[in-house]
Design an enzyme around this catalytic site. Structure first.
Site, PDB file in Angstrom:
ATOM      1  N   SER A   1       3.844  -8.922  -0.141  1.00 59.38           N
ATOM      2  CA  SER A   1       2.833 -10.094   0.071  1.00 59.38           C
ATOM      3  C   SER A   1       3.387 -11.575   0.077  1.00 59.38           C
ATOM      4  CB  SER A   1       1.709 -10.100  -1.136  1.00 59.38           C
ATOM      5  OG  SER A   1       1.011  -8.795  -0.895  1.00 59.38           O
TER       6      SER A   1
ATOM      7  N   THR B   1       4.539  -2.071  -6.178  1.00 66.19           N
ATOM      8  CA  THR B   1       3.775  -1.178  -5.599  1.00 66.19           C
ATOM      9  C   THR B   1       4.350  -0.716  -4.438  1.00 66.19           C
ATOM     10  OG1 THR B   1       2.357  -2.673  -4.198  1.00 66.19           O
ATOM     11  CG2 THR B   1       1.363  -1.979  -6.267  1.00 66.19           C
TER      12      THR B   1
ATOM     13  N   ASP C   1      -6.207  -9.362  -1.371  1.00 65.34           N
ATOM     14  CA  ASP C   1      -7.476  -8.867  -1.692  1.00 65.34           C
ATOM     15  C   ASP C   1      -7.363  -7.313  -1.878  1.00 65.34           C
ATOM     16  OD1 ASP C   1      -8.717 -11.555  -2.125  1.00 65.34           O
ATOM     17  OD2 ASP C   1      -9.081 -11.528   0.069  1.00 65.34           O
TER      18      ASP C   1
ATOM     19  N   ASN D   1      -8.247  -5.311  -5.333  1.00 63.07           N
ATOM     20  CA  ASN D   1      -9.237  -4.349  -5.212  1.00 63.07           C
ATOM     21  C   ASN D   1      -8.774  -2.956  -5.853  1.00 63.07           C
ATOM     22  OD1 ASN D   1     -10.168  -1.726  -3.476  1.00 63.07           O
ATOM     23  ND2 ASN D   1     -11.935  -3.229  -3.649  1.00 63.07           N
ATOM     24  N   GLU D   2      -7.677  -2.526  -5.619  1.00 64.92           N
ATOM     25  CA  GLU D   2      -7.012  -1.259  -6.294  1.00 64.92           C
ATOM     26  C   GLU D   2      -6.950  -1.609  -7.795  1.00 64.92           C
ATOM     27  OE1 GLU D   2      -3.499   0.232  -4.538  1.00 64.92           O
ATOM     28  OE2 GLU D   2      -4.126   0.291  -2.670  1.00 64.92           O
TER      29      GLU D   2
ATOM     30  N   GLU E   1     -10.642  -4.450   3.360  1.00 64.86           N
ATOM     31  CA  GLU E   1      -9.978  -2.941   3.727  1.00 64.86           C
ATOM     32  C   GLU E   1     -11.242  -1.910   4.168  1.00 64.86           C
ATOM     33  OE1 GLU E   1      -6.956  -2.855   3.902  1.00 64.86           O
ATOM     34  OE2 GLU E   1      -6.405  -4.805   2.865  1.00 64.86           O
TER      35      GLU E   1
END
Length: 330
Positions: free
Chosen positions: A13, A41, A68, A72-73, A273
Site C-alpha cells: 500500500s 500481509t 480500506d 475490512n479484513e 471490494e
C-alpha cells in the site's frame, strides 16, 4: 504496565511507504509506552487471520495500516469476538474512505499520534450475511467502479479516478428488478443501484451521505431508480455536492436492518471490494468497534450518547428527574 500493540499492514500500500517507515513507527510507539510488533500481509485474507490470532494473544490495540480492504479484513477478524481490542488506523490506500470519514491525518506519523493520544469513538459496523463491513455495501454496475478502476489511474489522479471511471461506465448501466425490505417498508421495482452507508465518504464522494452519523445504529439506504443517461449524469454531479438526495429518482432512507433480493444476478461491493452476489441480509451493529479518532472529530457526526461519553455535552436529565426536581422546587 505497558500496553501491547499489534500492527497488521499491507506492505504494497502507498507505494510501500509504510514498509519503509515501519522502524520509525515502532520506535515512536515504544517511546509512548506500547510494546509493539508487526505483521506484513502476503495475500487476501491474511489480515483477518492475523487479527484473529492477535485476539488470542490479548493485544490492547490492533493497528491496521493499509487501504480500506486491509481495514475490512482486520474488522472481520475481530467483529465476532465479545472482547474486542481497540482499533487504530493508519490510512495507506488511494482513497481511504473510512479514514476520511474519521478525519484521520493522511501522513503516517500524524495517524500514529492519534493512536498515541488514545481518544476513541465507538462506531457502527454492518453485517452482511456472514461477513462484516465498516463503511459501505452496495449493488449495481456503477458500484463496481472501485475495484474496476485501474491502479495506475488511481496513483496518478487519486480519488478523481473513480469519477472518470464512473462516467465511463454510465452508458453500460442497466436497471434490475429489486425487492428491498427495510425496517417496516418495502421497495419493489427497477433500480440501477443501491448503497448502504455507515459514513459520509464512499468511493471518494465525501458528501454521499451528508447527514451520516458514525454511531446511531442506522444504515443510510440510497436507491437510484431506473433513469436515463442524462438523469444519471445529473445525479452523479449532484452527489459531489451532497444534493442528490433531492433528485426524484433517488430514495434516501435510514434503516437498522435490510433484506435485498432479485431474480436477476447482481454483484455486491463491500468496503470497495467484490462482495459476492444477491440475495443479502444486512444488520447494523450499533457502536460495535472502538476506534482511535482525533479529539476534534466533528460533533455533528456523533450521536448525543457519544458526545456525553466524550464530555463534549452534559447528559440531559430524564423526564422522571425533571418532574422530581420540579416537585422539590415547589
Amino acid at each position: 504496565m505497558r500496553k501491547c500493540a499489534r500492527i497488521i499492514y499491507n506492505p504494497t500500500s502507498g507505494k510501500e511507504l509504510f514498509k519503509r517507515t515501519l522502524p520509525d513507527v515502532l520506535i515512536k510507539l515504544e517511546r509512548a509506552g506500547y510494546e509493539t510488533s508487526a505483521y506484513a500481509t502476503e495475500r487476501e485474507g491474511d489480515a483477518t487471520l492475523e487479527a484473529e490470532r492477535a485476539l488470542k494473544r490479548d493485544y490492547d490495540i490492533i493497528i491496521a495500516a493499509g487501504g480500506d480492504g486491509t481495514l475490512n479484513e482486520v474488522v472481520n477478524g475481530i467483529a465476532e469476538q465479545p472482547n474486542r481490542p481497540k482499533l487504530g488506523i493508519i490510512p495507506m490506500g488511494t482513497v481511504n474512505d473510512f479514514g476520511r470519514a474519521l478525519h484521520l491525518p493522511s501522513d503516517i506519523m500524524g495517524a500514529v499520534d492519534v493512536i498515541i493520544d488514545d481518544h476513541t469513538t465507538k462506531v457502527d459496523i454492518g453485517k452482511m450475511n456472514n461477513r462484516y463491513f465498516i463503511n459501505l455495501a452496495a449493488g449495481g454496475q456503477l458500484t463496481q467502479v472501485s475495484y474496476e478502476t485501474p491502479s495506475r489511474l488511481k496513483s496518478i489522479v487519486g480519488p478523481f479516478a473513480y469519477y472518470i471511471k464512473g462516467f465511463e461506465m454510465l452508458p453500460q448501466m442497466k436497471a434490475v428488478d429489486l425487492r428491498i425490505e427495510y425496517d417496516n417498508q418495502v421497495f419493489q421495482g427497477e433500480a440501477l443501484l443501491f448503497l448502504l452507508g455507515l459514513t459520509n465518504s464512499m468511493a471518494g464522494f465525501e458528501k454521499l451521505v451528508p447527514d451520516a452519523k458514525l454511531d446511531d445504529g442506522h444504515f443510510t439506504l440510497i436507491i437510484v431508480e431506473k433513469a436515463n443517461l442524462a438523469e444519471l449524469g445529473h445525479i452523479m454531479t449532484l452527489a459531489s455536492r451532497g444534493e442528490h438526495i433531492k433528485h426524484p429518482k433517488v430514495i434516501y432512507e435510514k434503516a437498522k436492518s435490510i433484506n435485498i433480493s432479485s431474480f436477476t444476478e447482481m454483484q455486491l461491493n463491500v468496503d470497495g471490494e467484490y462482495g459476492g452476489k444477491l440475495p443479502a441480509n444486512f444488520l447494523n451493529l450499533k457502536r460495535h468497534i472502538e476506534v482511535c479518532t482525533p479529539k476534534d472529530i466533528y460533533n455533528e457526526e456523533l450521536t448525543e450518547d457519544q458526545q456525553v461519553e466524550d464530555g463534549i455535552i452534559e447528559e440531559k436529565p430524564s423526564n422522571e428527574e425533571i418532574i422530581k426536581n420540579n416537585e422539590i422546587s415547589e
